[in-house]
Write a protein that holds these residues in place. Structure first.
Motif, PDB file in Angstrom:
ATOM      1  N   ASN A  68       0.858  -1.193   0.000  1.00 38.12           N
ATOM      2  CA  ASN A  68       0.000   0.000   0.000  1.00 38.12           C
ATOM      3  C   ASN A  68       0.886   1.232   0.000  1.00 38.12           C
ATOM      4  O   ASN A  68       2.120   1.146   0.086  1.00 38.12           O
ATOM      5  CB  ASN A  68      -0.943  -0.008   1.208  1.00 38.12           C
ATOM      6  N   SER A  70       2.171   3.362   1.942  1.00 33.43           N
ATOM      7  CA  SER A  70       2.641   3.752   3.270  1.00 33.43           C
ATOM      8  C   SER A  70       3.699   4.837   3.134  1.00 33.43           C
ATOM      9  O   SER A  70       4.229   5.099   2.052  1.00 33.43           O
ATOM     10  CB  SER A  70       3.221   2.538   3.994  1.00 33.43           C
ATOM     11  N   ASN A  71       4.013   5.467   4.291  1.00 27.64           N
ATOM     12  CA  ASN A  71       5.058   6.488   4.276  1.00 27.64           C
ATOM     13  C   ASN A  71       6.402   5.891   3.860  1.00 27.64           C
ATOM     14  O   ASN A  71       7.193   6.538   3.162  1.00 27.64           O
ATOM     15  CB  ASN A  71       5.163   7.141   5.650  1.00 27.64           C
TER      16      ASN A  71
END
Length: 518
Positions: A68, A70-71
Motif C-alpha cells: 500500500n 505507506s510512508n
C-alpha cells in the motif's frame, strides 16, 4: 593554334566556381550527416539508458514488497526518483488503480489505469502520457511493472540535443505512429530498423533513425550552415570559389593549349596517318607536258589544316622526320604502282630531311624502294634548310648513288651547299628557289643570278628545275636561260591523288592501269 574565346573562358571560370561549391557542399554534407547520425544514435542511446534505468528502479521497488501507499513506500519511491535524472515521477498501483505518486503523494481519488500502447519485455508502455502534478502537466513515457510505474520526461532526455533546429521523436507500432515530442510531421517513414535514412537538400539535411527494435524513431532536421555565422561563411565561400575559378581557368587554358598544340597534333597525325601526300606536277616548259611530280606533305585533322611551314619544322624537332618520310614513301609507291611506262619512267621526287642522311635513316628508304616497279624514277630531294655533314656520310652517299635513286637539292642557292660539296653527292638535279624566279621577267637583281646557277648545274651535269612559276612571262624568260623544267601555281598547285591523276591524264602521255582515269 586556335585561341579560346571569351565565352569559353567565362564557362571555364564558372565551371571552376561551381565545382568548388559542389566540393565544399559535398564535404559539408558528409560532415553534417556524420554529426546528425551521431546525435540520433545518442538520443536513442539515452532513451535506451533511461528505459533500462526505469526497469531497474521498477524491479528494485517491487522487490521491497510494499502492498500500500505507506510512508515507507513513498519514501522509497522518492529516493529512487531523486537518484535518477530522467525519472520525473513514480506511482504506486493497487489492482490497476493508481493510488499515490511521488509528486502528489496519496491521491484523493485513485485513477483507473488505461490500456497500454505497448507491452515489451514484460513492461507496459504508454506514450505521450500526461500526468497532473502540482497543477502542472508533465508529458512523457510511462513504464509499468507490477505495482509501480515511472514517468520519463522527454525534456530531460532531449535537453543535450537542442543544438538542432528541428527534431521529432516518435513511437512506431506497425502502422500506428505516435508523435511523442518535437516538431510534428517531420517523419517520412523512410528509415528501416537500425538503418538510417538521410535526406540531402540545398537548404537543409535531415536524418531518420529508428532503434534496434524499430519502436522508437527520431528525426533530426538542420538548416544548412545554420551553425555558422552567415557573413564569414559567405566571405570564405566567395574566396574559395574565386580561387577555384581562376585555377580552373588556368588549368583549362593549359589543357586547351596542349590539345591544340602543333606538337600534339603532329604526334597524333603521324600515329593515325593524318599527314597525306599531295603531288605538284613538274612540267616540260617547252611542251607544257607533265614529266613527273614532287611529293609534298599536307596535314589536316579534326581541328583543321596546318601549313607546311607550321608543321615541317615541328616534325624535325620531334625527331619524327623519318617516320613521316617512310609513311609518305609507302603511300606514293602505292599511289603510282599502276602507272604505265612511255618512253621514260615517271619522275617522282620525295623530300627527305638532311638529318636522315646524316643519321643513316635514308638507307631504310633505299630498302623500301629496291623492289618498286620500273615505271617510277625516284628522286630524293634534300632541302638546304639544314646542314648536311658531307664528310661523315660518304658510305651513305655511295649507297644512294648505287641504288639508282636520283638526288636533288631543293631551294638551291638559299642554304648551306657549295660546289665542292655538291660534287661529293653526285647530284642529278638542282631546284632553283622561288625567290630567284620571282620578278625574273623584270630582271630583278636576284634573278640575274640564275645564269650562275645554270653554270653550276652544267659543271655538275645536273638538270635544273625552276620552282614557284606563277605566269607565262616567267616561263619565257626561263626558256631563254636554257631551263627546261619547272613547277608552280601557273601550272598547278599540289593536288591530292585523284585530282593529280586527272591533271596528268590531260597533260601527258602517261596512263594508269587501275580503274581511276583508265
Amino acid at each position: 593554334m586556335q585561341r579560346m574565346g571569351s565565352m569559353t573562358k567565362y564557362l571555364a571560370f564558372l565551371s571552376g566556381v561551381l565545382f568548388s561549391l559542389m566540393i565544399i557542399f559535398f564535404i559539408y554534407s558528409y560532415i553534417l550527416k556524420s554529426q546528425l547520425l551521431e546525435q540520433g544514435e545518442n538520443i536513442l542511446a539515452d532513451l535506451v539508458n533511461t528505459t533500462e534505468q526505469g526497469y531497474s528502479v521498477l524491479a528494485s521497488l517491487n522487490n521491497k514488497g510494499f502492498s500500500n501507499c505507506s510512508n515507507e513506500n513513498l519514501l522509497a519511491m522518492r529516493k529512487s526518483q531523486f537518484e535518477s535524472n530522467d525519472i520525473k515521477d513514480i506511482g504506486f498501483l493497487n489492482n490497476d488503480l493508481l493510488t499515490c505518486t511521488t509528486g502528489i503523494g496519496l491521491l484523493a481519488k485513485p485513477i483507473k489505469e488505461t490500456s497500454p500502447n505497448l507491452i515489451l519485455d514484460g513492461h507496459k508502455f504508454w506514450f505521450n502520457h500526461k500526468l497532473i502534478t502540482f497543477d502542472r502537466t508533465l508529458q512523457g513515457i510511462v513504464i509499468r511493472k507490477d505495482n509501480y510505474n515511472i514517468v520519463a520526461s522527454f525534456q530531460g532526455i532531449l535537453y543535450e540535443h537542442r543544438k538542432f533546429n528541428e527534431y521529432e521523436l516518435l513511437a512506431v507500432k506497425g502502422d500506428e505512429i505516435t508523435h511523442l515530442f518535437g516538431k510534428p510531421d517531420l517523419y517520412q517513414q523512410k528509415a528501416k530498423m537500425g538503418k538510417p535514412y538521410f535526406s540531402t537538400g540545398l537548404l537543409s539535411h535531415s536524418l531518420e533513425l529508428c532503434g534496434p527494435k524499430g519502436i522508437i524513431c527520431v528525426v533530426i532536421q538542420q538548416k544548412n550552415f545554420s551553425e555558422f555565422q552567415v557573413g564569414p561563411v559567405l566571405l570564405i565561400l566567395m574566396f574559395i570559389s574565386l580561387v577555384s575559378g581562376v585555377a580552373t581557368l588556368h588549368a583549362y587554358q593549359w589543357m586547351y593549349s596542349y590539345i591544340y598544340s602543333t606538337k600534339r597534333r603532329i604526334k597524333l597525325g603521324l600515329s593515325f596517318k593524318g599527314i597525306k601526300p599531295h603531288y605538284q606536277p613538274i612540267i616540260e616548259l617547252k611542251t607544257g607536258k607533265v614529266m613527273g611530280c614532287e611529293l609534298l606533305a599536307r596535314f589536316e585533322d579534326h581541328i583543321g589544316p596546318l601549313y607546311p611551314d607550321q608543321f615541317i619544322s615541328v616534325v624535325s624537332e620531334l625527331d619524327m622526320s623519318w617516320l613521316m618520310t617512310e609513311h609518305l614513301i609507302l603511300q606514293a609507291i602505292d599511289d603510282f604502282k599502276e602507272i604505265k611506262v612511255i618512253d621514260k619512267p615517271f619522275y617522282l621526287s620525295i623530300n627527305v630531311f638532311p638529318k636522315d642522311i646524316n643519321n643513316g635513316n635514308i638507307l631504310k628508304g633505299v630498302e623500301l624502294l629496291k623492289n618498286i616497279t620500273p615505271n617510277l624514277q625516284i628522286c630524293f630531294e634534300v632541302t638546304e634548310d639544314e646542314e648536311l655533314h658531307y664528310s661523315k656520310v660518304g658510305d651513305t652517299l655511295e649507297k644512294l648513288s648505287k641504288s639508282h635513286i636520283k638526288i636533288s637539292i631543293d631551294d638551291f642557292g638559299t642554304g648551306y651547299s657549295n660546289l665542292s660539296q655538291l660534287k661529293l653527292l653526285d647530284i642529278d638535279t638542282l631546284k632553283v628557289d622561288k625567290s630567284f624566279i620571282d620578278e625574273v621577267e623584270t630582271g630583278s637583281i636576284r634573278s640575274t643570278l640564275i645564269p650562275n646557277i645554270v653554270s653550276i648545274a652544267e659543271k655538275l651535269e645536273a638538270t635544273i628545275i625552276a620552282e614557284g612559276i606563277e605566269n607565262r612571262l616567267q616561263v619565257d624568260e626561263l626558256l631563254k636561260m636554257d631551263i627546261e623544267l619547272g613547277q608552280g601555281w601557273y601550272y598547278a598547285k599540289a593536288l591530292p591523288l585523284n585530282e593529280f591523276k586527272e591533271y596528268l591524264l590531260s597533260n601527258s602521255d602517261y596512263k594508269f592501269t587501275d580503274s581511276i582515269g583508265s
